[in-house]
Design an enzyme around this catalytic site. Structure first.
Site, short mmCIF file in Angstrom:
data_model
loop_
_atom_site.label_atom_id
_atom_site.label_comp_id
_atom_site.label_asym_id
_atom_site.label_seq_id
_atom_site.Cartn_x
_atom_site.Cartn_y
_atom_site.Cartn_z
N GLU A 1 67.88 37.01 -23.42
CA GLU A 1 68.23 35.94 -23.25
C GLU A 1 68.07 35.74 -21.70
O GLU A 1 69.29 36.77 -21.19
CB GLU A 1 68.79 34.92 -23.33
CG GLU A 1 68.96 34.39 -25.18
CD GLU A 1 70.01 33.56 -24.88
OE1 GLU A 1 70.83 32.80 -24.18
OE2 GLU A 1 69.74 32.65 -26.76
N GLU B 1 75.05 36.16 -30.82
CA GLU B 1 76.87 36.78 -29.87
C GLU B 1 77.81 36.45 -31.01
O GLU B 1 78.59 35.97 -30.77
CB GLU B 1 76.17 35.28 -29.33
CG GLU B 1 74.93 35.31 -27.71
CD GLU B 1 75.38 35.32 -26.64
OE1 GLU B 1 76.30 33.84 -26.65
OE2 GLU B 1 75.19 35.19 -25.39
#
Length: 546
Positions: free
Chosen positions: A306, A159
């Protein structure tokens, strides 16, 4: 080798028969020709069989899977050997770790567990600015273990675009340097390189057809997507319907976030495409596909690195409960193994990695941060998933408590017709909903239909499609029993030993088919080998005897 053996055998046979007549010699030569012909024919068959097996293995590897993320902020994290033994016990075949832990990679050697390793964000600068550093990283963390350890991918950072935007310019150089190092080691066809993104890089995600990447990030995202397209690598996304629901309460129904069955009038509809969305995750995945399409990228698949649901939260997180976590993850697993894809791409089902294997109890607040795990660090389950019927994956389903009940929103006449079928042609046991019996009250069609639906569902072994009744029924993990009325599904769960056995050996129809197919191929292979030996050696033996 077989052909050579035939020639040698024939030659020796001929050498021992020098006194034979010219006719006998010609017959021997004829036999040799026949032997060579059939040897070549059966060798071609064997080659075809080998190609068939190889293709089946490749097809198997392309099937969607459910993996788990393994975080290490755990006070009593198992040793590497205990961890791998636990993964094998739970039939977990894909894992993702947040570094390249040497102990774990060594211990995974020789197992069939595939692993995605990661480059932490703090290593991006060194790798992105030096090809030699990237090559050294690949040598140390990939080449040293592959192929004994089945490394399937590399996550470069995590991220980065949203958590450390100052490092955004490093992403593409790091990804390309690592890929080039894989090419140098001839591993680029086996190991894919990508970087996981937060869902927030996509703006206006619903309706999905209107989604687009944050314009301020396109200068980084577009060349990255072009790299993924060129190398056949996936766009890796961390997608959490939990956060979508929490940030949009009152707009996004909880049932949509939890994959719960919905009546058609409760489904989300994209007004531009008229596609119906029954869950939030599919909408998020399709938003990624539409965002890529807006940049003319249409050949990159989405891999969900995820996703999950917390089982516990503080007072501000009332929906972080064990029941919701169980419902989300159980339904997620079923959704992936059903292989129904998304409304936009029904032919493509994204694989997912559940966040996460263990509760990371060392995580800082809020409370939910430490409660995403399926298990505690001591490997006891944080809650019991309901995943029976989809094979042995995550064998901690020890209750098998699922029920079939009537859905809300349908008129009594429609439900009565389904009830009549269940109790009649369906041969459900409806004696308990007769007047005076324990489940007669409350005396309404919906209650009686729920009992009959569950009776049929349990009688049929909870097989796929047995809780449908033309869209009137839904599967639930909440026991519908009330008072002295015990539903059929609850009457079966008293024998815990039986349930544990059922949950660990059950398999889906698809798995049974694949097992049957593989066995057929093995039998065919044995038959072919016997055929080769018989055809190859029998004529030679006859030559010797004659």
């Amino acid at each position: 080798m077989l052909q050579l053996a035939h020639v040698i055998s024939s030659t020796r046979a001929e050498a021992g028969m020098r006194k034979l007549s010219l006719g006998s010699f010609s017959m021997a030569n004829s036999n040799l020709v026949i032997i060579l012909y059939f040897s070549f024919f059966t060798f071609a068959e064997a080659e075809a069989l080998h190609s068939q097996l190889k293709q089946q293995i490749q097809d198997q590897e392309k099937l969607p899977f459910v993996g788990v993320n393994i975080g290490t902020d755990v006070s009593n994290l198992p040793s590497a050997s205990d961890l791998v033994a636990f993964l094998q016990l739970q039939k977990i075949t894909h894992v993702r770790i947040y570094d390249a832990n040497s102990d774990i990679l060594k211990t995974l050697s020789g197992t069939k567990i595939r692993v995605i390793i990661s480059v932490p964000n703090n290593q991006l600068l060194a790798i992105g600015s030096s090809n030699s550093t990237a090559a050294s990283w690949i040598d140390r963390n990939v080449v040293a273990y592959y192929p004994q350890t089945l490394i399937s991918g590399i996550s470069v950072g995590d991220e980065v675009l949203t958590t450390v935007p100052s490092s955004a310019p490093l992403i593409l150089p790091a990804v390309e340097s690592l890929y080039n190092a894989l090419v140098a080691s001839n591993l680029h066809q086996h190991i894919k390189v990508s970087t996981p993104h937060a869902a927030s890089i996509i703006l206006d995600p619903f309706p999905p057809s209107q989604a687009y990447f944050n314009q301020s990030l396109v200068s980084v995202i577009l060349p990255l997507l072009q790299f993924l397209s060129r190398t056949g690598s996936p766009l890796t996304m961390n997608l959490y319907p939990y956060y979508v629901f929490m940030q949009n309460k009152g707009v996004v129904p909880l049932d949509n976030a939890l994959f719960k069955p919905l009546t058609p009038n409760k489904e989300m509809v994209d007004p531009n495409t008229l596609l119906h969305y029954t869950n939030v995750l599919d909408a998020m995945v399709d938003a990624a596909y539409f965002s890529m399409k807006n940049l003319n990228i249409t050949d990159v698949a989405v891999l969900v690195t995820e996703t999950g649901w917390p089982a516990k939260g503080d007072s501000k997180e009332p929906y972080a409960t064990k029941d919701n976590a169980d419902t989300y993850n159980s339904n997620l697993i079923r959704h992936v193994f059903d292989r129904t894809g998304t409304p936009l791409h029904p032919e493509t089902t994204s694989s997912v990695f559940i966040y996460e294997l263990f509760n990371e109890d060392l995580r800082a607040p809020p409370v939910s941060e430490a409660n995403w795990g399926l298990f505690y660090g001591n490997t006891s389950p944080a809650y019991l998933l309901h995943v029976s019927g989809i094979g042995t994956f995550l064998a901690n389903d020890t209750t098998n408590q699922t029920y079939c009940i009537a859905m809300d929103g349908f008129d009594s006449k429609t439900l009565q017709a389904a009830l009549d079928w269940a109790c009649g042609p369906g041969r459900a046991n409806c004696s308990e909903i007769q007047p005076g019996e324990t489940c007669f009250q409350p005396n309404n069609v919906k209650n009686h239909a729920s009992y009959a639906f569950d009776s049929y569902y349990q009688k049929e072994g909870k097989a796929q499609g047995t809780c449908d009744f033309k869209g009137l029924a839904m599967i639930t993990t909440t026991d519908p029993s009330h008072g002295s009325c015990i539903f059929p599904g609850s009457k079966k769960v008293s024998n815990k030993t039986k349930e544990v056995v059922n949950s660990t050996i059950s398999s889906s129809a698809g798995e049974k088919l694949r097992f049957k197919t593989f066995n057929s191929i093995k039998i065919s292979a044995i038959g072919n080998i016997l055929h080769i030996l018989l055809v190859a050696y029998l004529p030679t033996l006859l030559v010797v005897l004659l």
